[in-house]
Design a protein around this motif. Sequence first.
Motif, mmCIF file in Angstrom:
data_model
loop_
_atom_site.group_PDB
_atom_site.id
_atom_site.type_symbol
_atom_site.label_atom_id
_atom_site.label_comp_id
_atom_site.label_asym_id
_atom_site.label_seq_id
_atom_site.Cartn_x
_atom_site.Cartn_y
_atom_site.Cartn_z
ATOM 1 N N ARG A 1 18.676 0.574 76.534
ATOM 2 C CA ARG A 1 18.095 -0.416 75.610
ATOM 3 C C ARG A 1 16.669 -0.055 75.235
ATOM 4 N NH1 ARG A 1 20.300 -3.986 79.307
ATOM 5 N NH2 ARG A 1 18.237 -4.554 80.099
ATOM 6 N N TRP A 2 15.937 0.510 76.187
ATOM 7 C CA TRP A 2 14.539 0.852 75.944
ATOM 8 C C TRP A 2 14.377 2.183 75.215
ATOM 9 C CZ3 TRP A 2 13.040 -0.092 81.779
ATOM 10 C CH2 TRP A 2 13.168 -1.466 82.062
ATOM 11 N N GLY A 3 15.507 2.852 74.941
ATOM 12 C CA GLY A 3 15.437 4.127 74.238
ATOM 13 C C GLY A 3 15.015 5.285 75.110
ATOM 14 N N LEU A 4 15.207 5.191 76.440
ATOM 15 C CA LEU A 4 14.716 6.217 77.354
ATOM 16 C C LEU A 4 15.826 6.949 78.100
ATOM 17 C CD1 LEU A 4 11.666 4.330 78.910
ATOM 18 C CD2 LEU A 4 11.689 5.917 76.975
ATOM 19 N N LEU A 5 17.072 6.526 77.948
ATOM 20 C CA LEU A 5 18.149 7.182 78.683
ATOM 21 C C LEU A 5 18.297 8.633 78.253
ATOM 22 C CD1 LEU A 5 20.408 7.153 80.724
ATOM 23 C CD2 LEU A 5 21.918 6.147 78.989
ATOM 24 N N GLU A 6 18.123 8.898 76.974
ATOM 25 C CA GLU A 6 18.231 10.288 76.513
ATOM 26 C C GLU A 6 17.141 11.157 77.128
ATOM 27 O OE1 GLU A 6 20.706 11.776 74.994
ATOM 28 O OE2 GLU A 6 21.701 9.825 75.122
ATOM 29 N N ASN A 7 15.966 10.574 77.377
ATOM 30 C CA ASN A 7 14.907 11.336 78.056
ATOM 31 C C ASN A 7 15.332 11.712 79.467
ATOM 32 O OD1 ASN A 7 13.812 9.430 76.004
ATOM 33 N ND2 ASN A 7 11.884 10.468 76.417
ATOM 34 N N VAL A 8 15.987 10.785 80.158
ATOM 35 C CA VAL A 8 16.470 11.068 81.509
ATOM 36 C C VAL A 8 17.532 12.161 81.468
ATOM 37 C CG1 VAL A 8 17.693 10.104 83.504
ATOM 38 C CG2 VAL A 8 15.897 8.772 82.368
ATOM 39 N N ARG A 9 18.451 12.059 80.528
ATOM 40 C CA ARG A 9 19.487 13.080 80.403
ATOM 41 C C ARG A 9 18.877 14.438 80.059
ATOM 42 N NH1 ARG A 9 23.346 9.131 76.805
ATOM 43 N NH2 ARG A 9 24.606 8.260 78.519
ATOM 44 N N ALA A 10 17.909 14.426 79.151
ATOM 45 C CA ALA A 10 17.285 15.683 78.720
ATOM 46 C C ALA A 10 16.490 16.339 79.843
ATOM 47 C CB ALA A 10 16.372 15.424 77.520
ATOM 48 N N SER A 11 16.118 15.568 80.861
ATOM 49 C CA SER A 11 15.368 16.133 81.991
ATOM 50 C C SER A 11 16.249 16.976 82.904
ATOM 51 C CB SER A 11 14.723 15.001 82.798
ATOM 52 O OG SER A 11 15.707 14.291 83.550
ATOM 53 N N GLY A 12 17.565 16.960 82.653
ATOM 54 C CA GLY A 12 18.491 17.719 83.478
ATOM 55 C C GLY A 12 19.108 16.926 84.608
ATOM 56 N N CYS A 13 18.933 15.612 84.583
ATOM 57 C CA CYS A 13 19.521 14.769 85.623
ATOM 58 C C CYS A 13 21.005 14.571 85.338
ATOM 59 C CB CYS A 13 18.814 13.426 85.668
ATOM 60 S SG CYS A 13 19.331 12.380 87.040
ATOM 61 N N PRO A 14 21.906 14.921 86.263
ATOM 62 C CA PRO A 14 23.338 14.834 85.983
ATOM 63 C C PRO A 14 23.852 13.398 86.048
ATOM 64 C CG PRO A 14 22.999 15.572 88.225
ATOM 65 C CD PRO A 14 21.632 15.502 87.598
ATOM 66 N N PRO A 15 24.822 13.052 85.209
ATOM 67 C CA PRO A 15 25.450 11.726 85.318
ATOM 68 C C PRO A 15 26.345 11.667 86.548
ATOM 69 C CG PRO A 15 26.587 13.055 83.678
ATOM 70 C CD PRO A 15 25.399 13.852 84.122
ATOM 71 N N LEU A 16 26.347 10.521 87.192
ATOM 72 C CA LEU A 16 27.200 10.301 88.360
ATOM 73 C C LEU A 16 28.373 9.436 87.907
ATOM 74 C CD1 LEU A 16 24.306 9.505 90.866
ATOM 75 C CD2 LEU A 16 25.389 11.724 90.422
ATOM 76 N N ASP A 17 29.409 10.090 87.401
ATOM 77 C CA ASP A 17 30.512 9.363 86.796
ATOM 78 C C ASP A 17 31.740 9.289 87.698
ATOM 79 O OD1 ASP A 17 31.211 12.015 86.678
ATOM 80 O OD2 ASP A 17 31.236 12.150 84.493
ATOM 81 N N ARG A 18 31.554 9.626 88.965
ATOM 82 C CA ARG A 18 32.622 9.487 89.949
ATOM 83 C C ARG A 18 31.988 9.107 91.279
ATOM 84 N NH1 ARG A 18 35.032 12.742 93.793
ATOM 85 N NH2 ARG A 18 33.647 14.461 93.211
ATOM 86 N N ALA A 19 32.558 8.124 91.942
ATOM 87 C CA ALA A 19 32.038 7.666 93.223
ATOM 88 C C ALA A 19 33.113 7.797 94.289
ATOM 89 C CB ALA A 19 31.569 6.218 93.126
ATOM 90 N N VAL A 20 32.667 8.101 95.495
ATOM 91 C CA VAL A 20 33.543 8.197 96.661
ATOM 92 C C VAL A 20 32.962 7.316 97.753
ATOM 93 C CG1 VAL A 20 34.420 9.721 98.480
ATOM 94 C CG2 VAL A 20 34.287 10.547 96.115
ATOM 95 N N TYR A 21 33.832 6.557 98.401
ATOM 96 C CA TYR A 21 33.398 5.716 99.523
ATOM 97 C C TYR A 21 34.433 5.824 100.627
ATOM 98 C CZ TYR A 21 32.555 1.412 102.200
ATOM 99 O OH TYR A 21 32.341 0.505 103.205
ATOM 100 N N GLU A 22 33.980 6.175 101.836
ATOM 101 C CA GLU A 22 34.880 6.301 102.972
ATOM 102 C C GLU A 22 34.373 5.472 104.143
ATOM 103 O OE1 GLU A 22 35.561 10.354 104.039
ATOM 104 O OE2 GLU A 22 36.523 10.853 102.126
ATOM 105 N N VAL A 23 35.269 4.722 104.748
ATOM 106 C CA VAL A 23 34.979 3.973 105.962
ATOM 107 C C VAL A 23 36.299 3.811 106.709
ATOM 108 C CG1 VAL A 23 35.223 1.754 104.746
ATOM 109 C CG2 VAL A 23 34.020 1.854 106.943
ATOM 110 N N ALA A 24 36.277 4.045 108.024
ATOM 111 C CA ALA A 24 37.486 3.976 108.850
ATOM 112 C C ALA A 24 38.566 4.873 108.231
ATOM 113 C CB ALA A 24 37.932 2.523 109.000
ATOM 114 N N ASP A 25 39.754 4.307 107.973
ATOM 115 C CA ASP A 25 40.846 5.080 107.383
ATOM 116 C C ASP A 25 40.914 4.918 105.868
ATOM 117 O OD1 ASP A 25 41.454 2.360 107.673
ATOM 118 O OD2 ASP A 25 43.609 2.723 107.745
#
Length: 394
Positions: free
Chosen positions: A55-79
Amino acid sequence: MFDAIVVGARCAGASTAMLLARSGYRVLLLDRSAAGSDTLSTHLVHQPGVAALARWGLLENVRASGCPPLDRAVYEVADIHLEGCARGVEGQRASYAPRRHVLDAILVDAAVAAGVEFRDRCQVTGLLRDGTGRVVGVEGRHGGRSFTERARLVIGADGMRSTVARLVEAPYTVTDPRLTCAYYTYWPDVPATLELYERTGSWVAAVATHGAATLVLAYFPQARFEAVRTDARSAYLEQIRTTAPALYERLRGKEPAERLRGTGDQQNFFRQATGPGWVLVGDSGHHKDSITARGISDAFLQVDTLVRHVDGLLGGDPERLDAALEKFAEERDSALTPGYESTLAVARLAPHEQRLSLLRAVQRDPELTAIYFDMVAGIGSAGALYTPKLLALL
């Protein structure tokens, strides 16, 4: 005379200054650290925070800095093994974990571009008050010289140990004991996205960040802090080995890119948010354990809320401004209390059987898994999980 003086130029302070300046206000932004310096932080920005950057117009700056998107999450606990992606908010399904010296610089640069006057290496030593006790400015030291500056509103965005909070004697309204201590460093060439591993007495996370590096964090019960700190590296590696064996194997034979950082001072509190002529935003007014990595996203939420309430009032009747600040305080507490309580539950490092039973049902369905990762990101409440589909699986 400034409309606002913002003390602290990190995520909360720089973004507050930027938005106020974009609304046409004259803003002074002060920070005691050098511009571009790093800070102790898990630095994960969940999807609500990513949406704010967009919304602030800054996400493209973050992407352009080389920061990778985290578009997959993994969560493990017990089984239990959950893998998927949150449904997201405002079209943002990925999270990001930009290094703080990158993200903070993006926010400060945007604030300066909006017209903010920025002074780094600046120490605030006191507050100015009028005859009624209302805060009307700050005094401090910059470049070896003393200064005073006046403003209609002083905003404390200077972190958990806030100088502004101390100077206004802002009382704690909620406090809870410290629950964890945490250590982290950065590992090169260790592929990861967003990974979370939990067992009784332990929490481990891995998050991809800049420079093909992965931030790997290990959490311990606060009661172990004195023992852990005597040989933090060994304790850190052992916590990873026993909690996330597959991640540990990816680290074997490698050396971290930076020194191990850690803290045993993860405070849990709400402070009174406002008083005559002052307001606290970000960690200065509310702080919780970093285990859920909600700090940056919650700071952005507070910033948007504060600016919405004060816009149009900084040059007018002080009583109307104070009333608006009280509304901000009420909204802050209402919005952040559920996440505070859920964070404390996680930080106790004691997964209970009722939650494990729920997660065993969730892992059987991709839609429920996506809703669960929404909860992790702070998008939805636990109640959102209780769909007819889940109730049929229980």
